[in-house]
Every structure is written in C-alpha cells, then in structure tokens.
Design an enzyme around this catalytic site. Sequence first.
Site, PDB file in Angstrom:
ATOM      1  N   GLY A   8       0.820  -1.193   0.000  1.00  0.00           N
ATOM      2  CA  GLY A   8       0.000   0.000   0.000  1.00  0.00           C
ATOM      3  C   GLY A   8       0.858   1.249   0.000  1.00  0.00           C
ATOM      4  O   GLY A   8       2.092   1.175   0.070  1.00  0.00           O
ATOM      5  N   ASN A   9       0.223   2.393  -0.056  1.00  0.00           N
ATOM      6  CA  ASN A   9       0.968   3.653  -0.090  1.00  0.00           C
ATOM      7  C   ASN A   9       1.663   3.963   1.229  1.00  0.00           C
ATOM      8  O   ASN A   9       2.676   4.664   1.248  1.00  0.00           O
ATOM      9  CB  ASN A   9       0.023   4.798  -0.458  1.00  0.00           C
ATOM     10  CG  ASN A   9      -0.395   4.749  -1.902  1.00  0.00           C
ATOM     11  OD1 ASN A   9       0.413   4.908  -2.801  1.00  0.00           O
ATOM     12  ND2 ASN A   9      -1.677   4.487  -2.142  1.00  0.00           N
ATOM     13  N   THR A  10       1.127   3.441   2.336  1.00  0.00           N
ATOM     14  CA  THR A  10       1.696   3.717   3.652  1.00  0.00           C
ATOM     15  C   THR A  10       2.457   2.525   4.205  1.00  0.00           C
ATOM     16  O   THR A  10       3.548   2.677   4.748  1.00  0.00           O
ATOM     17  CB  THR A  10       0.584   4.116   4.647  1.00  0.00           C
ATOM     18  OG1 THR A  10      -0.121   5.248   4.126  1.00  0.00           O
ATOM     19  CG2 THR A  10       1.165   4.478   6.001  1.00  0.00           C
ATOM     20  N   ASN A  11       1.879   1.322   4.084  1.00  0.00           N
ATOM     21  CA  ASN A  11       2.489   0.117   4.652  1.00  0.00           C
ATOM     22  C   ASN A  11       2.517  -1.022   3.651  1.00  0.00           C
ATOM     23  O   ASN A  11       1.718  -1.063   2.716  1.00  0.00           O
ATOM     24  CB  ASN A  11       1.709  -0.343   5.899  1.00  0.00           C
ATOM     25  CG  ASN A  11       1.838   0.617   7.060  1.00  0.00           C
ATOM     26  OD1 ASN A  11       2.935   0.965   7.468  1.00  0.00           O
ATOM     27  ND2 ASN A  11       0.709   1.053   7.595  1.00  0.00           N
ATOM     28  N   ALA A 109      -5.580  -2.899  -7.772  1.00  0.00           N
ATOM     29  CA  ALA A 109      -5.214  -4.162  -7.132  1.00  0.00           C
ATOM     30  C   ALA A 109      -5.709  -4.225  -5.692  1.00  0.00           C
ATOM     31  O   ALA A 109      -6.136  -5.292  -5.219  1.00  0.00           O
ATOM     32  CB  ALA A 109      -3.699  -4.352  -7.181  1.00  0.00           C
ATOM     33  N   ASP A 110      -5.658  -3.108  -4.980  1.00  0.00           N
ATOM     34  CA  ASP A 110      -6.096  -3.102  -3.585  1.00  0.00           C
ATOM     35  C   ASP A 110      -7.586  -3.389  -3.469  1.00  0.00           C
ATOM     36  O   ASP A 110      -8.027  -4.095  -2.552  1.00  0.00           O
ATOM     37  CB  ASP A 110      -5.755  -1.765  -2.921  1.00  0.00           C
ATOM     38  CG  ASP A 110      -6.291  -0.547  -3.685  1.00  0.00           C
ATOM     39  OD1 ASP A 110      -6.494  -0.643  -4.915  1.00  0.00           O
ATOM     40  OD2 ASP A 110      -6.484   0.501  -3.052  1.00  0.00           O
ATOM     41  N   ASP A 130     -12.135   0.063   2.937  1.00  0.00           N
ATOM     42  CA  ASP A 130     -10.718  -0.060   3.286  1.00  0.00           C
ATOM     43  C   ASP A 130     -10.217   1.297   3.758  1.00  0.00           C
ATOM     44  O   ASP A 130     -10.132   2.248   2.975  1.00  0.00           O
ATOM     45  CB  ASP A 130      -9.917  -0.545   2.078  1.00  0.00           C
ATOM     46  CG  ASP A 130      -8.524  -1.029   2.469  1.00  0.00           C
ATOM     47  OD1 ASP A 130      -7.963  -0.520   3.452  1.00  0.00           O
ATOM     48  OD2 ASP A 130      -7.997  -1.930   1.788  1.00  0.00           O
ATOM     49  N   THR A 133      -4.532   4.789   3.315  1.00  0.00           N
ATOM     50  CA  THR A 133      -4.095   6.113   2.880  1.00  0.00           C
ATOM     51  C   THR A 133      -5.261   6.849   2.240  1.00  0.00           C
ATOM     52  O   THR A 133      -5.494   8.029   2.495  1.00  0.00           O
ATOM     53  CB  THR A 133      -2.928   5.984   1.888  1.00  0.00           C
ATOM     54  OG1 THR A 133      -1.894   5.210   2.504  1.00  0.00           O
ATOM     55  CG2 THR A 133      -2.396   7.348   1.519  1.00  0.00           C
TER      56      THR A 133
END
Length: 257
Positions: A8-11, A109-110, A130, A133
């Site tokens: 992901g963008n953060t983790n 994809a997320d 979800d 971010t």
Amino acid sequence: MIFALDVGNTNIVLGVFGSDYKQLCSWRIATDNTKTEDELYVIIRNFFVDKNIKFEDFDGVVISSVVPKMMFALELLSKKYFKKEPIIVSAGIKTGIKVPAPYSSKLGADRVVDIVGAKVSGYLPAIIVDLGTATTFDCVDEEMNYRGGIICPGMNISAEALYSKAAKLPRIELEAVSTSLGMDTTSQMQAGFFYGFLGQFENIITHLKKDLGGDYKVVLTGGLSKFIAKYSSSVDIVDEELTLKGIIELYKMNKGK
C-alpha cells in the site's frame, strides 16, 4: 509455502501461508519506494530468522501493489531470492469479479484483493470499506457483480495535509473526543476530524445502501477499521486480514498460468 506481499501507499503487509493456504504469520513494514530488492531481502530475512523460515521453503510468491515505483524491486526480489516468477495482481489475471465494460480494467489491485477476500470469507453481498491512505468503498453483490464505489481522502493524510498547509496548526493524533465543543486548537481539530470522518463514513453508507437496495453487510479493513467500528453502529464486520485472504485466493486461482 507461499509468500504474499500487499503493498500500500503507507504500509506493506507480508504474509506467509502454508501448503494448505492457511496463514502462518504476517508482518507490517513502512512503504519505501526507494528500497532495492537487496534491502527488502535483508528486512524479510530478519523476519524469517525469527520464525525459522528459509527462502528456499517457498513454492510461490504473489504480489498486490498500488505503488508502481516498487514493482521493479519487488519482481527482482521474487526472482533473485525466492527463485520464483511472481503472480502479480493486475488486470490480466483471473479474479471472478464481474465489472461492467468499459470499466473492467480500471479496478485497482487493492480493491480487487479486498473483494476477493470478502468473497472467500462469505461476506457478500457487501460494502467493503478499506481505511488506509485513501478510504475506499466497494459494493459487490452475492454473484460478484461490481456495483460501484467511492474514493475519499484517508483520515491520516487529511490530518497531515491540514498540518502542512496551515502554518499555525499543529500535527495531531487521531482520537475519539467526548464533546464537539473543543476549547483550544488541538481539541477543536480532533473534534473536527473525529465527528467529520465518522459523519462522512455513516452518510456514505446510508447513501450507498439506499442506491443499492437489498441487505448489504458493511465490512471494514485497513489500519483505522477498529477505530471507526468502535464508534459507528453501521459496521457489521471488521477483518484486518481481508487483503491477505484475497491475495492468497488469487494465487490459488492463477497458479500455473
């Protein structure tokens, strides 16, 4: 065993699954698109040592990523250290999700892994939220027909944007407040974010349910899912492992292809 990466963008969430596709362990690291495949290897190796896992123990690798700049390093990581050609969650793989044309290749994809995770968990029909971010809402019926969704700024990046763009406003921690009547700058900002995002979430759910019709479960995942669920009566299910469930199911559907 199977190694899964949810980027992901953060983790980045790293998951290890057994030959029976049951999750054995998982870890979370900060996303850093400057890291090379060798640096990622060192981080992952340290996790593996603690669990007595070896790179040669793996039969496959599957990657879901919303960070294009990391894909080169991730693919090299799989090929160089796991000795495997990775399965990558993309428009070209089998998912079972029925998205109307011309939008069939537009789902990130997320979103795909969350929907597939909800399917295998028996949550459908569902509004899958979800809280990462970005905050995403995806509506899917029991036949895996994609009905539509919503994208909003995430709570953390909104708070960070306010701090970075308003010179006199402090950086704050997101937390629940007991009153909307803040007396100083910090308490007023915390009240604004808490009631603002909670109200946004519940209002969106109300409108989605009205437009969808039928009985859709509200399923939350992502870093702030427990926080929202604690204070909202609109939430039915919190599943922090939803993305990894979806990723490993996609591996099963696409291995050997």
